[in-house]
Design an enzyme around this catalytic site. Structure first.
Site, short mmCIF file in Angstrom:
data_model
loop_
_atom_site.label_atom_id
_atom_site.label_comp_id
_atom_site.label_asym_id
_atom_site.label_seq_id
_atom_site.Cartn_x
_atom_site.Cartn_y
_atom_site.Cartn_z
N HIS A 275 -3.37 14.53 -9.99
CA HIS A 275 -3.66 13.13 -10.29
C HIS A 275 -2.74 12.56 -11.37
O HIS A 275 -2.48 11.36 -11.39
CB HIS A 275 -5.13 12.98 -10.69
CG HIS A 275 -6.08 13.11 -9.54
ND1 HIS A 275 -6.35 12.08 -8.67
CD2 HIS A 275 -6.79 14.19 -9.10
CE1 HIS A 275 -7.21 12.50 -7.74
NE2 HIS A 275 -7.50 13.77 -7.98
N ASP B 298 0.86 -1.18 0.00
CA ASP B 298 0.00 0.00 0.00
C ASP B 298 0.90 1.24 0.00
O ASP B 298 1.72 1.42 0.91
CB ASP B 298 -0.91 0.01 1.23
CG ASP B 298 -1.93 1.14 1.16
OD1 ASP B 298 -3.04 0.90 0.66
OD2 ASP B 298 -1.59 2.25 1.61
N ASP C 64 -0.79 9.13 -11.01
CA ASP C 64 -0.78 8.04 -11.99
C ASP C 64 0.64 7.60 -12.31
O ASP C 64 0.91 6.40 -12.49
CB ASP C 64 -1.48 8.50 -13.27
CG ASP C 64 -2.99 8.60 -13.10
OD1 ASP C 64 -3.50 8.11 -12.07
OD2 ASP C 64 -3.65 9.16 -13.99
N ASN D 294 -1.68 12.94 -4.54
CA ASN D 294 -2.65 13.46 -5.50
C ASN D 294 -3.03 14.91 -5.20
O ASN D 294 -3.15 15.74 -6.12
CB ASN D 294 -3.92 12.60 -5.48
CG ASN D 294 -3.77 11.33 -6.29
OD1 ASN D 294 -3.01 11.27 -7.25
ND2 ASN D 294 -4.49 10.29 -5.89
N GLU E 79 -4.46 2.42 -4.52
CA GLU E 79 -3.00 2.42 -4.39
C GLU E 79 -2.49 1.10 -3.80
O GLU E 79 -1.35 1.02 -3.34
CB GLU E 79 -2.54 3.59 -3.53
CG GLU E 79 -3.01 3.54 -2.07
CD GLU E 79 -4.35 4.24 -1.85
OE1 GLU E 79 -4.59 4.71 -0.74
OE2 GLU E 79 -5.15 4.32 -2.80
#
Length: 318
Positions: free
Chosen positions: A207, A194, A211, A202, A237
């Site tokens: 974002h 995680d 990504d 973010n 994630e």
């Protein structure tokens, strides 16, 4: 027998019989699966001298493909064969024929052709070429369908952002691996990752940056994994790795290599440090796939509570 053809092919005989009887230049013959005559119309009977008894005769004893080949019968196939040119064995009369499977065998329909043997052979050659062309087209369509199926299968199994397997496909493979281990094959380990503070990434960098982090982490999993390993995006994630024939200690070292390389990479600039936490679980008999994942998740929970950027292994004391 030259009657009741309609009932023989399991259709409405009251409708078909008048039609069959009215045909003067087109013969209709019903054969069983062995190619033996069972029923025919008068147009077929008129092709032969009265001395020839048609009862229980084989069709290929009466008509043949030019060159003395045999009529190809479709058996129980649900569609008609391509047209064939046939010749009466006792006379140089030629017919364009088509065979169709029916309820009790095969129906052969033949139309008289006013052609010579050379013309018949030429017609047969043309039909053969047409059939070859059709086969090539079918083969091409088959390849296109196979390609489309492979593409659809890839899309259904793959996370579009990271190009890793998705959760559904991972669960299918985990179930297969679990069953193999249950039947005595080598055990395996799971690692659940995680990314730490991913929402903050973010919010701060956007974002698109988030990504890029997900894609980079996917590449790390591919880089450090073996061909036999399966790493997938588990959701958001979270990522998960299935490591066949691997001990818990080996799985921990695998996770540590990935954690360390991610922490050392200045991916977003500004000396912003991206970290990941991981939980490791191993195969245990009698546990379901969901229970095995739960063990890795509990170990991940401990890693988060211990300050993140670390790998923890599940134990009964957790």
């Amino acid at each position: 027998m030259t009657f009741n053809l309609g009932s023989w092919i399991d259709s409405d005989s009251e409708v078909l019989e008048p039609l069959f009887r009215a045909l003067q230049y087109t013969f209709l013959v019903c054969l069983d699966d062995a190619g033996v005559l069972q029923a025919w119309n008068q147009a077929f009977a008129d092709l032969f001298p009265h001395a020839i008894d048609l009862d229980n005769r084989r069709f290929n004893d009466l008509l043949t493909v030019p060159g003395d080949s045999l009529l190809a019968l479709p058996g129980n196939r649900p569609s008609a064969l391509p047209t064939q040119v046939l010749r009466l064995k006792h006379a140089n009369h030629y017919f364009r024929c088509v065979t169709l499977p029916v309820e009790k065998g095969v129906l052969v329909c033949g139309e008289r052709l006013n052609i010579s043997e050379d013309q018949a052979l030429n017609t047969l050659s043309q039909l053969t070429n047409e059939m070859a062309g059709m086969n090539m087209q079918l083969a091409q369509k088959h390849r296109e369908l196979q390609s489309a199926y492979s593409e659809i299968q890839h899309i259904s199994r793959t996370d579009p952002l990271t190009d890793l397997p998705n959760r559904r496909y991972f669960m299918e493979r985990l179930q297969d691996t679990l069953e193999e281990a249950t039947h005595g094959n080598p055990s395996f380990a799971l690692v659940l990752f995680d990314l730490d503070h991913f929402k903050h990434i973010n919010d701060r960098f956007g974002h698109d940056a988030g990504d890029r982090v997900l894609q980079y982490f996917a590449e790390l999993l591919k880089k450090h994994g073996r061909k036999s390993d399966l790493s997938a995006r588990f959701g958001g994630e979270e990522f998960i790795a299935l490591l066949p024939n691997t001990t818990v200690a080996e799985a921990r070292r695998f996770a540590e290599r990935i954690r360390s390389e991610l922490a050392d990479r200045n991916l977003l600039g500004n000396d912003y440090r991206i970290t990941v936490s991981a939980g490791v679980g191993g195969y245990a008999p009698q546990l379901s796939r969901e229970e095995l994942i739960k063990q890795a998740d509990l170990a991940l929970y401990v890693a988060k509570n211990q300050g993140r950027d670390r790998v923890e292994v599940f134990s009964s004391t957790i």
